[in-house]
Design a protein around this motif. Structure first.
Motif, PDB file in Angstrom:
ATOM      1  N   THR A  24       0.807  -1.223   0.000  1.00 21.18           N
ATOM      2  CA  THR A  24       0.000   0.000   0.000  1.00 21.18           C
ATOM      3  C   THR A  24       0.843   1.277   0.000  1.00 21.18           C
ATOM      4  OG1 THR A  24      -1.828  -1.122   1.107  1.00 21.18           O
ATOM      5  CG2 THR A  24      -1.811   1.281   1.218  1.00 21.18           C
ATOM      6  N   PRO A  25       1.942   1.360   0.758  1.00 23.07           N
ATOM      7  CA  PRO A  25       2.752   2.593   0.722  1.00 23.07           C
ATOM      8  C   PRO A  25       3.384   2.886  -0.636  1.00 23.07           C
ATOM      9  CG  PRO A  25       3.246   1.329   2.699  1.00 23.07           C
ATOM     10  CD  PRO A  25       2.415   0.443   1.816  1.00 23.07           C
ATOM     11  N   LEU A  26       3.329   1.906  -1.551  1.00 20.98           N
ATOM     12  CA  LEU A  26       3.910   2.093  -2.888  1.00 20.98           C
ATOM     13  C   LEU A  26       2.848   2.392  -3.939  1.00 20.98           C
ATOM     14  CD1 LEU A  26       6.558  -0.796  -2.926  1.00 20.98           C
ATOM     15  CD2 LEU A  26       6.941   1.631  -2.482  1.00 20.98           C
ATOM     16  N   ARG A  27       1.596   2.518  -3.536  1.00 20.51           N
ATOM     17  CA  ARG A  27       0.542   2.820  -4.511  1.00 20.51           C
ATOM     18  C   ARG A  27       0.825   4.160  -5.178  1.00 20.51           C
ATOM     19  NH1 ARG A  27      -5.301   2.821  -3.788  1.00 20.51           N
ATOM     20  NH2 ARG A  27      -5.310   1.814  -5.824  1.00 20.51           N
ATOM     21  N   GLY A  28       0.784   4.175  -6.510  1.00 24.26           N
ATOM     22  CA  GLY A  28       1.024   5.400  -7.248  1.00 24.26           C
ATOM     23  C   GLY A  28       2.459   5.606  -7.672  1.00 24.26           C
ATOM     24  N   ILE A  29       3.353   4.707  -7.295  1.00 28.91           N
ATOM     25  CA  ILE A  29       4.761   4.903  -7.645  1.00 28.91           C
ATOM     26  C   ILE A  29       4.978   4.790  -9.150  1.00 28.91           C
ATOM     27  CG2 ILE A  29       5.456   2.478  -7.412  1.00 28.91           C
ATOM     28  CD1 ILE A  29       8.064   3.509  -6.130  1.00 28.91           C
ATOM     29  N   ASN A  30       4.140   4.005  -9.831  1.00 29.16           N
ATOM     30  CA  ASN A  30       4.297   3.864 -11.279  1.00 29.16           C
ATOM     31  C   ASN A  30       4.030   5.172 -12.013  1.00 29.16           C
ATOM     32  OD1 ASN A  30       1.602   3.688 -10.530  1.00 29.16           O
ATOM     33  ND2 ASN A  30       1.077   2.092 -12.007  1.00 29.16           N
ATOM     34  N   VAL A  31       2.991   5.890 -11.616  1.00 26.22           N
ATOM     35  CA  VAL A  31       2.716   7.166 -12.284  1.00 26.22           C
ATOM     36  C   VAL A  31       3.778   8.205 -11.924  1.00 26.22           C
ATOM     37  CG1 VAL A  31       1.240   8.169 -10.471  1.00 26.22           C
ATOM     38  CG2 VAL A  31       0.891   8.824 -12.849  1.00 26.22           C
ATOM     39  N   THR A  32       4.370   8.083 -10.746  1.00 23.61           N
ATOM     40  CA  THR A  32       5.451   8.989 -10.356  1.00 23.61           C
ATOM     41  C   THR A  32       6.669   8.785 -11.241  1.00 23.61           C
ATOM     42  OG1 THR A  32       4.708   9.055  -8.058  1.00 23.61           O
ATOM     43  CG2 THR A  32       6.993   9.666  -8.475  1.00 23.61           C
ATOM     44  N   ILE A  33       7.018   7.540 -11.503  1.00 24.49           N
ATOM     45  CA  ILE A  33       8.147   7.242 -12.382  1.00 24.49           C
ATOM     46  C   ILE A  33       7.883   7.757 -13.789  1.00 24.49           C
ATOM     47  CG2 ILE A  33       9.453   5.375 -13.479  1.00 24.49           C
ATOM     48  CD1 ILE A  33       9.042   3.750 -10.911  1.00 24.49           C
ATOM     49  N   LEU A  34       6.671   7.516 -14.286  1.00 22.96           N
ATOM     50  CA  LEU A  34       6.316   7.961 -15.636  1.00 22.96           C
ATOM     51  C   LEU A  34       6.331   9.484 -15.759  1.00 22.96           C
ATOM     52  CD1 LEU A  34       3.401   5.491 -16.477  1.00 22.96           C
ATOM     53  CD2 LEU A  34       5.715   5.486 -17.407  1.00 22.96           C
ATOM     54  N   GLY A  35       5.976  10.173 -14.676  1.00 27.35           N
ATOM     55  CA  GLY A  35       5.974  11.638 -14.715  1.00 27.35           C
ATOM     56  C   GLY A  35       7.321  12.244 -14.428  1.00 27.35           C
ATOM     57  N   ALA A  36       8.040  11.706 -13.441  1.00 30.65           N
ATOM     58  CA  ALA A  36       9.316  12.304 -13.014  1.00 30.65           C
ATOM     59  C   ALA A  36      10.383  12.224 -14.100  1.00 30.65           C
ATOM     60  CB  ALA A  36       9.809  11.612 -11.749  1.00 30.65           C
ATOM     61  N   GLY A  37      10.432  11.131 -14.841  1.00 32.76           N
ATOM     62  CA  GLY A  37      11.443  10.986 -15.883  1.00 32.76           C
ATOM     63  C   GLY A  37      11.390  12.112 -16.904  1.00 32.76           C
ATOM     64  N   PRO A  38      10.299  12.233 -17.656  1.00 32.75           N
ATOM     65  CA  PRO A  38      10.227  13.308 -18.671  1.00 32.75           C
ATOM     66  C   PRO A  38      10.207  14.703 -18.066  1.00 32.75           C
ATOM     67  CG  PRO A  38       8.143  12.109 -18.519  1.00 32.75           C
ATOM     68  CD  PRO A  38       9.142  11.322 -17.732  1.00 32.75           C
ATOM     69  N   ALA A  39       9.578  14.882 -16.893  1.00 33.55           N
ATOM     70  CA  ALA A  39       9.511  16.213 -16.282  1.00 33.55           C
ATOM     71  C   ALA A  39      10.904  16.733 -15.940  1.00 33.55           C
ATOM     72  CB  ALA A  39       8.638  16.181 -15.023  1.00 33.55           C
ATOM     73  N   HIS A  40      11.721  15.903 -15.326  1.00 32.89           N
ATOM     74  CA  HIS A  40      13.063  16.326 -14.951  1.00 32.89           C
ATOM     75  C   HIS A  40      14.001  16.378 -16.155  1.00 32.89           C
ATOM     76  CE1 HIS A  40      11.437  15.462 -10.988  1.00 32.89           C
ATOM     77  NE2 HIS A  40      12.438  16.141 -10.484  1.00 32.89           N
ATOM     78  N   ALA A  41      13.761  15.531 -17.137  1.00 35.51           N
ATOM     79  CA  ALA A  41      14.550  15.593 -18.365  1.00 35.51           C
ATOM     80  C   ALA A  41      14.334  16.933 -19.063  1.00 35.51           C
ATOM     81  CB  ALA A  41      14.161  14.439 -19.293  1.00 35.51           C
ATOM     82  N   LEU A  42      13.088  17.354 -19.167  1.00 40.23           N
ATOM     83  CA  LEU A  42      12.789  18.643 -19.785  1.00 40.23           C
ATOM     84  C   LEU A  42      13.334  19.797 -18.951  1.00 40.23           C
ATOM     85  CD1 LEU A  42       9.142  17.994 -21.000  1.00 40.23           C
ATOM     86  CD2 LEU A  42      11.164  18.284 -22.430  1.00 40.23           C
ATOM     87  N   TYR A  43      13.305  19.645 -17.622  1.00 35.16           N
ATOM     88  CA  TYR A  43      13.835  20.694 -16.751  1.00 35.16           C
ATOM     89  C   TYR A  43      15.317  20.904 -17.025  1.00 35.16           C
ATOM     90  CZ  TYR A  43      14.775  23.456 -12.579  1.00 35.16           C
ATOM     91  OH  TYR A  43      15.146  24.463 -11.740  1.00 35.16           O
TER      92      TYR A  43
END
Length: 325
Positions: free
Chosen positions: A91-110
């Motif tokens: 349960t503490p890991l719920r949502g980690i997949n969408v975080t990975i999918l968002g953090a990669g391109p977001a920080h790459a563009l940054y």
């Protein structure tokens, strides 16, 4: 960094010490391609957001205005144990997949935006590409881009982290929010996110630079000083901006039970309304719910992001120097 909450600080600092001219490490080689910056940014961002993800889940739960006694927590360790014991190990890991999918391109563009705009604006100002004003402008533009990509991921992530979340999966959450609240729901907290990241980054950069001056005045590659400085900077910035993070969480999650208790129909929007709602439901203390978890989450996350980026600079500079010889 919040390296986001907030966006990755990627400032290639210009030295003012007499030895700066001899230390090329602090500036990235001019021939480095945007793709390289993006790869480093994506790696740093994913590591930052995932290494301490269970603590981020606890922070979201502790910031919640959920009145259910089962969703009340006294501390980080107690909260983690209670969540795992009553809701399951994963349960503490719920949502980690969408975080990975968002953090990669977001920080790459940054990364790519920051490095490009820093040089472009710097050359417009003094033709040298070296300007603190240019760094500030570049950081602001990069944050706008980063948050535009990351904000929808934050909405989905926090809704899946909430107690008794009705969403079965990332896709189910996205589809449900889009169908019931519209696409705009993914950007309700965008303005609040920006208002949070501006002071976060300012406090964070100032604290990091000050700590580096004390621990690493020669600005050499020194992993320990980067980790310690990053951790301190993350802790100070996280604590100071917690009230805005609490408001962002409420905007993202739209907690029905809490809003119903105040006779709020529809969906909460706007910073003023959100601040008023948090105060009415929790008083001044409500703005600092989850501050301990937020600080504990940010310290290693920021330290990891800084150490990854500093190593990236060091590695590229050495490779560039060796190639020229």
């Amino acid at each position: 960094m919040e390296l986001r909450s907030a966006g990755i600080p990627v400032e290639a600092r210009e030295e003012v010490s007499p030895s700066a001219g001899d230390n090329e490490y602090e500036s990235l080689p001019p021939g480095v391609s945007p793709l390289t910056h993006m790869m480093a940014g994506a790696l740093a961002g994913i590591l930052e957001h995932t290494v301490m993800y269970p603590v981020d889940s606890v922070k979201t739960r502790m910031q919640s205005l959920q009145p259910n006694p089962r969703a009340q927590y006294k501390g980080i360790t107690e909260a983690l144990g209670k969540i795992i014991r009553t809701e399951g190990l994963l349960t503490p890991l719920r949502g980690i997949n969408v975080t990975i999918l968002g953090a990669g391109p977001a920080h790459a563009l940054y990364f790519a935006c920051y490095e490009k705009m820093k040089t472009t604006v710097g050359e417009m100002i003094n033709h040298s590409g070296n300007s603190h004003v240019a760094n500030g402008v570049a950081g602001s533009l990069a944050t706008l881009l980063h948050d535009a990509v990351m904000n929808p991921a934050e909405v989905v992530k926090q809704r899946m982290q909430m107690y008794n979340s009705p969403y079965r999966s990332m896709l189910h959450c996205i589809q449900t929010v889009r169908q019931t609240e519209g696409v705009g729901a993914f950007y309700r907290s965008y303005t609040t996110q920006l208002f949070m990241n501006i002071p976060f980054q300012a406090i964070h950069f100032i604290t990091y630079e000050f700590t580096q001056e004390q621990l690493n005045p020669q600005r050499q590659y020194h992993p320990t000083s980067h980790i310690v400085s990053g951790a301190i900077a993350g802790a100070v910035a996280a604590g100071a901006t917690t009230p805005l993070d609490v408001c962002k969480t409420l905007l993202n999650t739209q907690e029905n039970m809490a809003l119903s208790s105040m006779n709020i129909s529809g969906h909460l929007s706007g910073m003023v309304n959100t601040f008023r709602t948090v105060y009415q439901l929790g008083g001044l203390a409500g703005f600092f719910k989850g501050v301990q978890a937020r600080v504990v989450y940010q310290m290693p996350s920021t330290a990891i992001a800084w150490s990854v980026y500093e190593f990236f600079k060091y590695f590229l500079t050495n490779r560039n120097t060796s190639g020229s010889h």
